[in-house]
Design an enzyme around this catalytic site. Structure first.
Site, PDB file in Angstrom:
ATOM      1  N   HIS A 151       0.832  -1.210   0.000  1.00  0.00           N
ATOM      2  CA  HIS A 151       0.000   0.000   0.000  1.00  0.00           C
ATOM      3  C   HIS A 151       0.872   1.268   0.000  1.00  0.00           C
ATOM      4  CE1 HIS A 151      -3.682  -2.220   1.158  1.00  0.00           C
ATOM      5  NE2 HIS A 151      -3.042  -2.743   2.190  1.00  0.00           N
TER       6      HIS A 151
HETATM    7  C1  BDR Z   1      -3.199   1.390   5.132  1.00  0.00           C
HETATM    8  O1  BDR Z   1      -3.516   1.142   6.491  1.00  0.00           O
HETATM    9  C2  BDR Z   1      -2.371   0.776   7.197  1.00  0.00           C
HETATM   10  O2  BDR Z   1      -2.602  -0.425   7.858  1.00  0.00           O
HETATM   11  C3  BDR Z   1      -1.270   0.568   6.205  1.00  0.00           C
HETATM   12  O3  BDR Z   1      -0.008   0.960   6.727  1.00  0.00           O
HETATM   13  C4  BDR Z   1      -1.687   1.416   5.050  1.00  0.00           C
HETATM   14  O4  BDR Z   1      -1.229   2.737   5.211  1.00  0.00           O
HETATM   15  C5  BDR Z   1      -3.855   0.367   4.258  1.00  0.00           C
HETATM   16  O5  BDR Z   1      -5.240   0.423   4.399  1.00  0.00           O
END
Ligand code: BDR
Ligand code: CA
Length: 322
Positions: free
Chosen positions: A248
């Site tokens: 992500h």
């Molecule tokens: C996002 O939420 C966090 O858990 C991760 O680091 C990322 O930024 C994904 O939904």
């Protein structure tokens, strides 16, 4: 391109930091700490140790706001613990390399640093990349309205064409502080949203994770162990999805540096703050027919090009540094 990373470090935040440090076209001028995967203090402690591990103690770290704008305090969501462990790095300790120089925490608050940096730079020279709760960035824009027109933001957060990952509607970063995210996307700042629409298309496999271990370095072993935890958590929680873990936050950094990795759709976003849809990102019904062009949502990604570049750069960083 100068970068400010606003991190809730976090496994994929740690990978995003590694990618920024490994990218020759990036000049990381500061890390601001937010909350989400872990409390803000744990996140900045991780940032400091990671900067030391990667041989970049010169990068300043700034303490951010440690709770959402709608509450006096912050509690880590159970799902965050499942994906990131209690320490944010999958319960794997960040190794200390003999003779390395510790990074230091700045005394300046994160919000002041962000405001000063936007004022001091040309808009096209600085990108802010939030990968956790939107609280710091929204607070900076509110405190200094003169920076709204200049600020450029590439954020990991939201979902336009997919369900959320913490509720049927909400993505985790938006869910942490929907009011702050709502203020951010409605602010008029130039924003590219790198949401689940694209970040769920970029996967790192177990085989790729083991390439870090094969470097024979302390940093490589750490990344491989941390990724094994993240892949286990992802495959357990998302059994319907392709194997591996989602990159992500690294994709947000990569798209900030090379917007051609994604294709975007101009769409002024609103964030629901009420009811079951709290935290949902959706086209603002009041602006749907006349997009301002200042908010863009990434809807497709050249996944192979990005993942290849991620592996090449971060492996090189690990081999070089530690
Ligand atoms: C996002 O939420 C966090 O858990 C991760 O680091 C990322 O930024 C994904 O939904
Ligand atoms: Ca994050």
């Amino acid at each position: 391109m100068k970068l400010i990373l606003d991190l809730d470090t976090g496994i994929d935040d740690a990978l995003a930091l590694a990618y920024a440090l490994a990218s020759p076209e990036a000049e990381l001028i500061g890390i601001t700490g937010t909350f989400g995967n872990v409390p803000m203090e744990q996140g900045i402690a991780n940032d400091l140790e990671l900067l030391e591990l990667f041989g970049r103690p010169d990068v300043p770290v700034f303490r951010g706001i440690d709770h959402p704008s709608w509450s006096e305090s912050f509690t880590v969501m159970p799902a965050s613990g499942r994906f990131h462990g209690t320490n944010g790095t999958g319960d794997v300790a960040i190794p200390h390399v003999e003779g390395s120089t510790p990074a230091t925490l700045s005394g300046m608050p994160a919000v002041d640093f962000i405001i000063d940096a936007v004022r001091a730079n040309e808009p096209d020279d600085l990108m802010i990349v939030p990968t956790g709760a939107s609280t710091n960035i929204a607070a900076a824009l509110k405190a200094a309205p003169d920076i709204v027109g200049k600020a450029r933001i590439t954020m990991m957060g939201g979902a336009l064409t997919q369900p959320g990952n913490v509720t049927p509607f909400a993505e985790a970063n938006i869910a942490q502080d929907p009011e702050a995210s709502a203020a951010l996307v409605m602010s008029g700042a130039r924003i590219t949203m790198i949401g689940l629409d694209v970040t769920t298309q970029v996967k790192l496999t177990r085989e790729q994770a083991e390439e870090f271990r094969a470097t024979g370095t302390a940093a490589g072993a750490f990344l491989a162990d941390m990724l094994a935890y993240y892949i286990d958590a992802t495959e357990t929680s998302e059994p319907y999805s392709a194997p591996g873990c989602n990159l992500h936050d690294p994709l947000a950094v990569a798209a900030a540096l090379d917007p051609a990795l994604v294709s975007t759709f101009a769409c002024d976003i609103a964030v629901d703050v009420d009811g079951a849809g709290r935290g949902r990102t959706i086209g603002d019904p009041k602006r749907v027919g006349c997009p301002s062009g200042r908010v863009k949502v990434a809807l497709s990604v050249d996944a192979e090009r990005f993942v290849d570049r991620f592996m090449e750069r971060t492996l090189d960083l690990v081999r070089r540094g530690c």
